[in-house]
Design a protein around this motif. Structure first.
Motif, PDB file in Angstrom:
ATOM      1  N   SER A 195      -2.534 -19.836 -23.427  1.00  0.00           N
ATOM      2  CA  SER A 195      -2.248 -19.545 -21.901  1.00  0.00           C
ATOM      3  C   SER A 195      -1.061 -20.153 -21.221  1.00  0.00           C
ATOM      4  O   SER A 195      -0.968 -21.531 -21.427  1.00  0.00           O
ATOM      5  CB  SER A 195      -3.689 -19.945 -21.062  1.00  0.00           C
ATOM      6  OG  SER A 195      -3.605 -19.346 -19.645  1.00  0.00           O
ATOM      7  N   CYS A 196      -0.094 -19.324 -20.826  1.00  0.00           N
ATOM      8  CA  CYS A 196       0.909 -20.220 -20.296  1.00  0.00           C
ATOM      9  C   CYS A 196       0.914 -20.091 -18.810  1.00  0.00           C
ATOM     10  O   CYS A 196       1.708 -20.610 -18.035  1.00  0.00           O
ATOM     11  CB  CYS A 196       2.138 -19.020 -20.616  1.00  0.00           C
ATOM     12  SG  CYS A 196       2.570 -18.792 -22.433  1.00  0.00           S
ATOM     13  N   VAL A 197      -0.330 -19.956 -18.140  1.00  0.00           N
ATOM     14  CA  VAL A 197      -0.399 -19.977 -16.574  1.00  0.00           C
ATOM     15  C   VAL A 197      -1.462 -21.192 -16.556  1.00  0.00           C
ATOM     16  O   VAL A 197      -1.312 -22.179 -15.902  1.00  0.00           O
ATOM     17  CB  VAL A 197      -0.907 -18.728 -16.002  1.00  0.00           C
ATOM     18  CG1 VAL A 197      -1.017 -18.754 -14.506  1.00  0.00           C
ATOM     19  CG2 VAL A 197       0.111 -17.643 -16.321  1.00  0.00           C
ATOM     20  N   ASN A 250      -2.800 -14.575 -26.656  1.00  0.00           N
ATOM     21  CA  ASN A 250      -2.441 -15.247 -25.442  1.00  0.00           C
ATOM     22  C   ASN A 250      -3.131 -14.755 -24.008  1.00  0.00           C
ATOM     23  O   ASN A 250      -3.836 -13.742 -24.373  1.00  0.00           O
ATOM     24  CB  ASN A 250      -0.835 -14.992 -25.228  1.00  0.00           C
ATOM     25  CG  ASN A 250      -0.205 -15.921 -24.315  1.00  0.00           C
ATOM     26  OD1 ASN A 250      -0.386 -16.870 -24.250  1.00  0.00           O
ATOM     27  ND2 ASN A 250       1.160 -15.345 -23.721  1.00  0.00           N
ATOM     28  N   GLN A 251      -2.668 -15.349 -23.113  1.00  0.00           N
ATOM     29  CA  GLN A 251      -3.460 -15.180 -21.821  1.00  0.00           C
ATOM     30  C   GLN A 251      -4.856 -15.299 -21.926  1.00  0.00           C
ATOM     31  O   GLN A 251      -5.826 -14.395 -21.506  1.00  0.00           O
ATOM     32  CB  GLN A 251      -2.956 -13.660 -21.314  1.00  0.00           C
ATOM     33  CG  GLN A 251      -1.496 -13.575 -21.017  1.00  0.00           C
ATOM     34  CD  GLN A 251      -1.129 -12.087 -20.976  1.00  0.00           C
ATOM     35  OE1 GLN A 251      -2.095 -11.098 -20.623  1.00  0.00           O
ATOM     36  NE2 GLN A 251       0.146 -11.698 -20.778  1.00  0.00           N
ATOM     37  N   TRP A 252      -5.273 -16.367 -22.592  1.00  0.00           N
ATOM     38  CA  TRP A 252      -7.035 -16.353 -23.053  1.00  0.00           C
ATOM     39  C   TRP A 252      -7.332 -16.683 -21.834  1.00  0.00           C
ATOM     40  O   TRP A 252      -8.627 -16.549 -21.601  1.00  0.00           O
ATOM     41  CB  TRP A 252      -6.950 -17.828 -23.942  1.00  0.00           C
ATOM     42  CG  TRP A 252      -8.201 -17.748 -24.305  1.00  0.00           C
ATOM     43  CD1 TRP A 252      -9.028 -18.776 -24.205  1.00  0.00           C
ATOM     44  CD2 TRP A 252      -9.306 -17.090 -24.855  1.00  0.00           C
ATOM     45  NE1 TRP A 252     -10.098 -18.892 -24.618  1.00  0.00           N
ATOM     46  CE2 TRP A 252     -10.655 -17.677 -25.134  1.00  0.00           C
ATOM     47  CE3 TRP A 252      -9.221 -15.585 -25.230  1.00  0.00           C
ATOM     48  CZ2 TRP A 252     -11.490 -16.770 -25.749  1.00  0.00           C
ATOM     49  CZ3 TRP A 252     -10.146 -14.984 -25.909  1.00  0.00           C
ATOM     50  CH2 TRP A 252     -11.466 -15.602 -26.011  1.00  0.00           C
ATOM     51  N   ASP A 253      -6.697 -17.395 -20.763  1.00  0.00           N
ATOM     52  CA  ASP A 253      -7.482 -17.398 -19.411  1.00  0.00           C
ATOM     53  C   ASP A 253      -8.108 -16.367 -18.876  1.00  0.00           C
ATOM     54  O   ASP A 253      -8.957 -16.159 -18.057  1.00  0.00           O
ATOM     55  CB  ASP A 253      -6.599 -18.252 -18.561  1.00  0.00           C
ATOM     56  CG  ASP A 253      -5.329 -17.179 -18.287  1.00  0.00           C
ATOM     57  OD1 ASP A 253      -4.600 -17.277 -19.173  1.00  0.00           O
ATOM     58  OD2 ASP A 253      -4.851 -16.821 -17.059  1.00  0.00           O
ATOM     59  N   THR A 278      -9.400 -25.073 -23.893  1.00  0.00           N
ATOM     60  CA  THR A 278      -9.283 -24.256 -24.870  1.00  0.00           C
ATOM     61  C   THR A 278      -7.936 -23.864 -25.378  1.00  0.00           C
ATOM     62  O   THR A 278      -7.792 -23.159 -26.238  1.00  0.00           O
ATOM     63  CB  THR A 278     -10.114 -22.986 -24.203  1.00  0.00           C
ATOM     64  OG1 THR A 278      -9.533 -22.446 -23.145  1.00  0.00           O
ATOM     65  CG2 THR A 278     -11.698 -23.316 -24.050  1.00  0.00           C
ATOM     66  N   ASP A 279      -6.884 -24.228 -24.535  1.00  0.00           N
ATOM     67  CA  ASP A 279      -5.802 -23.684 -25.002  1.00  0.00           C
ATOM     68  C   ASP A 279      -4.998 -24.506 -26.327  1.00  0.00           C
ATOM     69  O   ASP A 279      -5.415 -25.863 -26.513  1.00  0.00           O
ATOM     70  CB  ASP A 279      -4.497 -24.243 -24.016  1.00  0.00           C
ATOM     71  CG  ASP A 279      -3.237 -23.581 -24.180  1.00  0.00           C
ATOM     72  OD1 ASP A 279      -2.792 -22.554 -23.992  1.00  0.00           O
ATOM     73  OD2 ASP A 279      -2.469 -24.623 -24.648  1.00  0.00           O
ATOM     74  N   GLN A 280      -4.819 -23.740 -27.287  1.00  0.00           N
ATOM     75  CA  GLN A 280      -4.126 -24.396 -28.587  1.00  0.00           C
ATOM     76  C   GLN A 280      -2.812 -24.192 -28.894  1.00  0.00           C
ATOM     77  O   GLN A 280      -2.196 -24.127 -29.935  1.00  0.00           O
ATOM     78  CB  GLN A 280      -5.139 -23.344 -29.634  1.00  0.00           C
ATOM     79  CG  GLN A 280      -6.568 -23.772 -29.570  1.00  0.00           C
ATOM     80  CD  GLN A 280      -7.380 -22.812 -30.554  1.00  0.00           C
ATOM     81  OE1 GLN A 280      -7.151 -21.715 -30.921  1.00  0.00           O
ATOM     82  NE2 GLN A 280      -8.558 -23.270 -31.135  1.00  0.00           N
ATOM     83  N   PHE A 281      -1.914 -24.186 -27.852  1.00  0.00           N
ATOM     84  CA  PHE A 281      -0.576 -24.104 -28.041  1.00  0.00           C
ATOM     85  C   PHE A 281       0.137 -25.316 -28.774  1.00  0.00           C
ATOM     86  O   PHE A 281       0.665 -25.052 -29.542  1.00  0.00           O
ATOM     87  CB  PHE A 281       0.076 -23.883 -26.649  1.00  0.00           C
ATOM     88  CG  PHE A 281       1.700 -23.766 -26.841  1.00  0.00           C
ATOM     89  CD1 PHE A 281       2.221 -22.643 -26.941  1.00  0.00           C
ATOM     90  CD2 PHE A 281       2.291 -24.863 -26.723  1.00  0.00           C
ATOM     91  CE1 PHE A 281       3.638 -22.482 -27.449  1.00  0.00           C
ATOM     92  CE2 PHE A 281       3.861 -24.851 -26.778  1.00  0.00           C
ATOM     93  CZ  PHE A 281       4.355 -23.505 -27.102  1.00  0.00           C
TER      94      PHE A 281
END
Length: 540
Positions: free
Chosen positions: A217-219, A186-189, A224-227
């Protein structure tokens, strides 16, 4: 008949209790098995048939577990922040039709934050936001450990800054194959590709081959986000067949762990071949010990024989009143110490064979207490029997003959003399002679004949009478030999009983192990690549 894991644990604990009482197992060595947890996700529901898939976010403080659940729900249902507000902060997110009231009482359901939704696509999933495992509040860790047995899929959440968290990592290694595992960076940003590669390598070193790692990334949601892929993956797993496969996998892993623990106990109990050697070891040890005791008994036997010789009449005439008057010369402190030394050396030999010594000690404890009584009763009995019939059969027969002769020969001599007197008187009367037969020579010779006919048997009886002391000594020695043989037999009987008990206990353990046998991999896995990766990735 095959047992499921919970039934197998119950039967194992029953067997353990019996084995510990019998002394085959040390209570400390079975403590881990006695604490086996039989809880499973199925225990959360009373409903028959299908149940929801239980998915939990697990990780350290500040990695964004609550933020992920909030993003999944589309609203703020879990409290976020670096410092958790309370140790009871567990959030459940599920469809409104799920009967949460059936959760077990030991879980703190009264303080759980429950959020419901109406999304039918997620009806078969219960999402759980676990407390921070690395919190300084120990209640957080306790809650996580309480919930873990009820989880199907664990989503291990880390951040680029905290993916090497030691506490959470130790939990991951301990749980291993009991759950399906997904990993979220998480927080991959804020992350770097090198951190992702390092995290992947750490998972490989831990035994996870080709782990599934999602970058979220929740922000700052970007390409690239894979949620969404994580969400879809969980939904794909939430069906009856796959939930059944997860249950099968968990049972197999737990049975394998139980099998390993039982195999360790099997080793600690000693082999059947080794326990069969106890009889031979005892006979070797007893040969030395009994020889030593017999040498040490030589002088006490002489003293005891003297006592019996001096009190033979009293002992035979009053057989019920002898125990208190008999001196305890034979089994003294020295004999007791030598006997105990022999038993202790035998126990040490059994211990060197890797056998549990407590059952052996318990069996021999009875013999330790009985040995003195066996020696005393047997020697006393055989001495009395010897005194009642002194000498051997030939000797006793000859003495009986002499007693017969002591009576018969004098009577025969007197009869012969009387006959001579009567016939002499009659012949003298016919010839007109008077008192010719009453001569001095005849009287002397007749008297000598009568005396000698009595004296010779009397003298022989006197001289050949068996020695009371020697007779008592012979009886005492025979009593000692029989006592030692009896003690040896008692121990061999006890060892035979031990062998039977050990065989029975081993047979029960072998049966339990047979029920722990499982295939190397879950049978008939569906053609689902994701499921195969999360189930088969971990190899214990």
């Amino acid at each position: 008949m095959a047992y499921d894991y919970s039934e197998l644990v119950i039967k194992t604990k029953t067997w353990l209790a019996q084995a510990v009482i019998a002394g085959w197992l040390n209570p400390a060595s079975v403590q881990v098995i006695e604490q086996l947890d039989t809880r499973s996700p199925d225990n959360l529901f009373d409903m028959p048939g299908t149940r929801p898939l239980l998915v939990a976010f697990m990780g350290g403080t500040g990695v964004g577990k609550s933020s992920l659940l909030n993003r999944l729900a589309g609203q703020a249902i879990a409290q976020t922040g670096v410092v958790r507000p309370t140790s009871r902060e567990v959030t459940l997110y599920h469809h409104q039709s799920v009967a949460i009231q059936h959760l077990p009482e030991q879980l703190p359901t009264a303080s759980i934050n429950i959020a419901k939704h109406e999304d039918m696509a997620k009806k078969n999933i219960i999402w759980i936001d676990m407390p921070d495992f690395d919190s300084t509040d120990h209640n957080n860790k306790a809650q996580v450990l309480q919930w873990l047995p009820h989880i199907d899929v664990l989503i291990y959440v880390v951040s680029p800054e905290r993916y090497r968290d030691e506490k959470a990592w130790q939990l991951l290694l301990a749980e291993g194959g009991r759950h399906a595992w997904l990993f979220v960076l998480n927080q991959w940003d804020k992350g770097q590709p090198a951190q992702f590669e390092d995290f992947n390598q750490q998972l490989n070193k831990a035994g996870f081959n080709d782990p599934i790692i999602y970058k979220t990334s929740c922000v700052d949601i970007n390409a690239t986000d894979q949620f969404n892929a994580l969400d879809l993956n969980i939904q794909e797993l939430a069906n009856e067949h796959i939930i059944g496969q997860l249950k099968l996998r968990s049972q197999q892993v737990r049975k394998n762990e139980l099998k390993q623990q039982l195999e360790d106990l099997l080793v600690s109990m000693g082999s059947a071949q080794n326990i069969l050697q106890l009889s031979r070891l005892w006979q070797q040890q007893w040969e030395k010990t009994s020889s030593l005791l017999q040498q040490g008994f030589a002088w006490p036997l002489q003293q005891l024989a003297n006592y019996y010789g001096e009190h033979a009449a009293d002992l035979i005439g009053n057989p019920t009143n002898t125990t208190g008057n008999t001196p305890a010369f034979l089994w003294d402190d020295w004999a007791n110490a030598r006997f105990n030394d022999g038993l202790d050396e035998f126990i040490l030999s059994a211990n060197q064979l890797g056998l549990p010594i407590l059952p052996i000690k318990n069996q021999l404890a009875v013999i330790r207490e009985k040995a003195a009584g066996i020696i005393h009763s047997q020697t006393n009995l055989l001495a009395r029997q010897a005194l009642a019939k002194p000498g051997n059969l030939l000797h006793r027969s000859f003495l009986k003959l002499m007693r017969f002769c002591e009576i018969v020969l004098p009577m025969a001599a007197i009869g012969w003399v009387s006959y001579q007197v009567l016939t002499g008187y009659y012949q003298s009367s016919l010839q007109g002679l008077q008192a010719h037969y009453l001569g001095v020579d005849f009287a002397v010779h007749s008297g000598l004949l009568v005396v000698l006919s009595w004296l010779m048997p009397f003298f022989i009886l006197k001289k050949l009478q068996p020695s009371i002391k020697k007779t008592a000594l012979k009886g005492l020695q025979k009593g000692v030999n029989q006592s030692l043989a009896h003690i040896e037999s008692e121990v061999l009987t006890s060892l035979n009983t031990l062998n039977q008990q050990h065989s029975q206990c081993l047979g029960q353990l072998t049966e339990l192990l047979s029920h722990c046998q499982t295939d190397a991999a879950p049978a008939a896995l569906p053609e689902n690549k994701t499921l195969k990766r999360i189930l088969l990735a971990y190899q214990k």
